[in-house]
Design an enzyme around this catalytic site. Sequence first.
Site, PDB file in Angstrom:
ATOM      1  N   ASP A 171     -31.927 -27.470 -66.104  1.00 59.88           N
ATOM      2  CA  ASP A 171     -31.098 -27.205 -67.587  1.00 59.88           C
ATOM      3  C   ASP A 171     -29.981 -28.025 -67.525  1.00 59.88           C
ATOM      4  O   ASP A 171     -29.145 -28.519 -67.017  1.00 59.88           O
ATOM      5  CB  ASP A 171     -30.706 -26.828 -67.906  1.00 59.88           C
ATOM      6  CG  ASP A 171     -30.066 -25.359 -66.567  1.00 59.88           C
ATOM      7  OD1 ASP A 171     -29.549 -26.168 -64.504  1.00 59.88           O
ATOM      8  OD2 ASP A 171     -28.751 -24.977 -66.405  1.00 59.88           O
TER       9      ASP A 171
ATOM     10  N   LYS B 187     -30.919 -38.135 -55.594  1.00 62.15           N
ATOM     11  CA  LYS B 187     -29.756 -39.279 -56.060  1.00 62.15           C
ATOM     12  C   LYS B 187     -29.329 -39.729 -55.253  1.00 62.15           C
ATOM     13  O   LYS B 187     -27.864 -39.114 -54.651  1.00 62.15           O
ATOM     14  CB  LYS B 187     -29.221 -38.396 -57.577  1.00 62.15           C
ATOM     15  CG  LYS B 187     -29.464 -37.945 -58.329  1.00 62.15           C
ATOM     16  CD  LYS B 187     -28.133 -37.634 -59.444  1.00 62.15           C
ATOM     17  CE  LYS B 187     -28.665 -36.204 -60.817  1.00 62.15           C
ATOM     18  NZ  LYS B 187     -26.665 -35.683 -61.255  1.00 62.15           N
TER      19      LYS B 187
ATOM     20  N   GLU C  80     -37.053 -28.125 -54.480  1.00 62.86           N
ATOM     21  CA  GLU C  80     -35.909 -28.185 -55.271  1.00 62.86           C
ATOM     22  C   GLU C  80     -36.951 -29.506 -56.044  1.00 62.86           C
ATOM     23  O   GLU C  80     -37.574 -30.185 -55.807  1.00 62.86           O
ATOM     24  CB  GLU C  80     -34.848 -29.378 -53.901  1.00 62.86           C
ATOM     25  CG  GLU C  80     -33.992 -27.774 -54.352  1.00 62.86           C
ATOM     26  CD  GLU C  80     -33.039 -27.914 -55.259  1.00 62.86           C
ATOM     27  OE1 GLU C  80     -33.773 -27.528 -56.277  1.00 62.86           O
ATOM     28  OE2 GLU C  80     -31.882 -26.726 -55.170  1.00 62.86           O
ATOM     29  N   ASP C  81     -35.682 -28.721 -57.476  1.00 62.57           N
ATOM     30  CA  ASP C  81     -36.117 -29.899 -58.501  1.00 62.57           C
ATOM     31  C   ASP C  81     -35.082 -31.354 -57.893  1.00 62.57           C
ATOM     32  O   ASP C  81     -35.156 -31.845 -58.562  1.00 62.57           O
ATOM     33  CB  ASP C  81     -34.986 -29.035 -59.328  1.00 62.57           C
ATOM     34  CG  ASP C  81     -33.608 -28.344 -59.443  1.00 62.57           C
ATOM     35  OD1 ASP C  81     -33.307 -28.564 -58.231  1.00 62.57           O
ATOM     36  OD2 ASP C  81     -33.038 -28.002 -61.007  1.00 62.57           O
TER      37      ASP C  81
ATOM     38  N   PHE D 214     -26.709 -37.581 -65.206  1.00 62.04           N
ATOM     39  CA  PHE D 214     -26.603 -36.086 -65.226  1.00 62.04           C
ATOM     40  C   PHE D 214     -28.586 -35.751 -66.536  1.00 62.04           C
ATOM     41  O   PHE D 214     -28.671 -36.018 -66.910  1.00 62.04           O
ATOM     42  CB  PHE D 214     -26.047 -35.198 -66.307  1.00 62.04           C
ATOM     43  CG  PHE D 214     -26.250 -33.972 -66.133  1.00 62.04           C
ATOM     44  CD1 PHE D 214     -26.117 -33.136 -65.233  1.00 62.04           C
ATOM     45  CD2 PHE D 214     -27.055 -33.092 -66.895  1.00 62.04           C
ATOM     46  CE1 PHE D 214     -25.990 -32.105 -64.348  1.00 62.04           C
ATOM     47  CE2 PHE D 214     -27.157 -31.385 -66.505  1.00 62.04           C
ATOM     48  CZ  PHE D 214     -26.857 -31.101 -64.999  1.00 62.04           C
TER      49      PHE D 214
ATOM     50  N   ASP E 292     -28.093 -33.543 -54.911  1.00 60.52           N
ATOM     51  CA  ASP E 292     -27.196 -34.409 -55.655  1.00 60.52           C
ATOM     52  C   ASP E 292     -26.531 -34.963 -54.394  1.00 60.52           C
ATOM     53  O   ASP E 292     -26.703 -35.107 -53.495  1.00 60.52           O
ATOM     54  CB  ASP E 292     -26.614 -33.783 -56.352  1.00 60.52           C
ATOM     55  CG  ASP E 292     -25.852 -34.181 -57.856  1.00 60.52           C
ATOM     56  OD1 ASP E 292     -26.082 -35.355 -58.165  1.00 60.52           O
ATOM     57  OD2 ASP E 292     -24.746 -33.413 -57.904  1.00 60.52           O
TER      58      ASP E 292
ATOM     59  N   ARG F  91     -34.806 -26.691 -70.042  1.00 61.86           N
ATOM     60  CA  ARG F  91     -35.229 -26.264 -69.044  1.00 61.86           C
ATOM     61  C   ARG F  91     -36.954 -27.176 -69.805  1.00 61.86           C
ATOM     62  O   ARG F  91     -37.698 -26.837 -68.520  1.00 61.86           O
ATOM     63  CB  ARG F  91     -35.612 -25.548 -68.509  1.00 61.86           C
ATOM     64  CG  ARG F  91     -34.464 -25.202 -68.055  1.00 61.86           C
ATOM     65  CD  ARG F  91     -34.628 -23.889 -66.942  1.00 61.86           C
ATOM     66  NE  ARG F  91     -33.042 -22.983 -66.708  1.00 61.86           N
ATOM     67  CZ  ARG F  91     -32.399 -23.679 -65.505  1.00 61.86           C
ATOM     68  NH1 ARG F  91     -32.792 -24.092 -64.510  1.00 61.86           N
ATOM     69  NH2 ARG F  91     -31.327 -23.114 -65.819  1.00 61.86           N
TER      70      ARG F  91
ATOM     71  N   LYS G 214     -33.730 -21.462 -61.084  1.00 57.57           N
ATOM     72  CA  LYS G 214     -34.438 -21.992 -61.957  1.00 57.57           C
ATOM     73  C   LYS G 214     -35.880 -23.230 -61.991  1.00 57.57           C
ATOM     74  O   LYS G 214     -36.354 -23.140 -62.834  1.00 57.57           O
ATOM     75  CB  LYS G 214     -34.686 -21.598 -63.334  1.00 57.57           C
ATOM     76  CG  LYS G 214     -33.685 -20.677 -62.884  1.00 57.57           C
ATOM     77  CD  LYS G 214     -33.362 -19.564 -64.408  1.00 57.57           C
ATOM     78  CE  LYS G 214     -32.435 -18.860 -64.841  1.00 57.57           C
ATOM     79  NZ  LYS G 214     -31.570 -18.434 -65.480  1.00 57.57           N
ATOM     80  N   GLY G 215     -34.986 -24.317 -61.441  1.00 58.90           N
ATOM     81  CA  GLY G 215     -34.950 -25.182 -61.505  1.00 58.90           C
ATOM     82  C   GLY G 215     -36.226 -25.761 -61.540  1.00 58.90           C
ATOM     83  O   GLY G 215     -37.119 -27.197 -61.591  1.00 58.90           O
TER      84      GLY G 215
HETATM   85  P1  IMP Z   1     -25.999 -30.720 -55.057  1.00 59.16           P
HETATM   86  O1  IMP Z   1     -25.498 -29.404 -53.515  1.00 59.16           O
HETATM   87  O2  IMP Z   1     -24.702 -31.115 -55.041  1.00 59.16           O
HETATM   88  O3  IMP Z   1     -26.882 -31.379 -54.359  1.00 59.16           O
HETATM   89  O4  IMP Z   1     -27.126 -30.378 -56.434  1.00 59.16           O
HETATM   90  C1  IMP Z   1     -27.985 -29.443 -56.888  1.00 59.16           C
HETATM   91  C2  IMP Z   1     -28.174 -28.811 -57.226  1.00 59.16           C
HETATM   92  O5  IMP Z   1     -27.367 -29.298 -59.046  1.00 59.16           O
HETATM   93  C3  IMP Z   1     -29.612 -28.766 -58.117  1.00 59.16           C
HETATM   94  O6  IMP Z   1     -30.551 -28.069 -57.478  1.00 59.16           O
HETATM   95  C4  IMP Z   1     -29.860 -28.841 -59.887  1.00 59.16           C
HETATM   96  O7  IMP Z   1     -29.465 -27.262 -60.079  1.00 59.16           O
HETATM   97  C5  IMP Z   1     -28.331 -29.549 -59.691  1.00 59.16           C
HETATM   98  N1  IMP Z   1     -27.869 -30.431 -60.619  1.00 59.16           N
HETATM   99  C6  IMP Z   1     -27.902 -31.603 -59.659  1.00 59.16           C
HETATM  100  N2  IMP Z   1     -27.999 -33.508 -60.218  1.00 59.16           N
HETATM  101  C7  IMP Z   1     -27.899 -31.668 -62.082  1.00 59.16           C
HETATM  102  C8  IMP Z   1     -28.515 -32.990 -63.518  1.00 59.16           C
HETATM  103  O8  IMP Z   1     -28.990 -34.195 -63.144  1.00 59.16           O
HETATM  104  N3  IMP Z   1     -29.411 -32.191 -63.958  1.00 59.16           N
HETATM  105  C9  IMP Z   1     -29.916 -31.085 -63.203  1.00 59.16           C
HETATM  106  N4  IMP Z   1     -29.660 -29.908 -62.546  1.00 59.16           N
HETATM  107  C10 IMP Z   1     -28.551 -30.787 -61.194  1.00 59.16           C
HETATM  108 MG    MG Z   2     -31.568 -26.477 -58.127  1.00 54.28          MG
END
Ligand code: IMP
Ligand code: MG
Length: 173
Positions: free
Chosen positions: A156, A128, A96-97, A149, A100, A162, A40-41
């Site tokens: 969220d 990040k 994407e939002d 974070f 990470d 959100r 949903k992000g």
């Molecule tokens: P990744 O697979 O580790 O790159 O995770 C990405 C997903 O983790 C994002 O699409 C977010 O849904 C969630 N996420 C990672 N960091 C944050 C943050 O700082 N705040 C909120 N959601 C996060």
């Molecule tokens: Mg996401």
Amino acid sequence: MAKIDVMITEEEISKRVNELAGMISKDFSGQDVHLICILKGSIFFTAELAKRIENEVTLDFMSVSSYGDGTESSGRIKIVKDIDEGIEGKNVIVVEDIIDSGRTLSFLLDMLKARKPKELKLCTLLNKPDRRVVDIPVDYIGFDIPDKFVVGYGMDYAQKYRALPYIGVVSEL
Ligand code: IMP
Ligand code: MG
């Protein structure tokens, strides 16, 4: 309500979304673009971006969940809701939002690539870089942020915050 420290203001986000939409409009000049919003992000980001892209835009939505422990994604991703339409031959941009570790997107990009889009680009509002585990090519990045974070503008913490119009860091729960 928890105390939230503002990291990126509503005005800064709006200005950057305009710039990203400008880049996409230019890169795909004269062609249609198909945005895939990762729920949903990225709902607000996708909506604002789509309105500002000058090309013909179509939209689809996908929802994925990671089997991780909540703040850490494991790389084992489950498709909760797949896109409704085929993407073969389309200029696809995954929106994407935040990226990470990169695990979620790495999995998704491989899966979407197999469906033979004409182009497959990735656009994220936040990145990040210090947290990256899987190297993935990101075509459009709104902001590089430190390892904190963040919440708001779609993102969220336990489904809360959100709807905040800005991006912030939860300092007191
Ligand atoms: P990744 O697979 O580790 O790159 O995770 C990405 C997903 O983790 C994002 O699409 C977010 O849904 C969630 N996420 C990672 N960091 C944050 C943050 O700082 N705040 C909120 N959601 C996060
Ligand atoms: Mg996401």
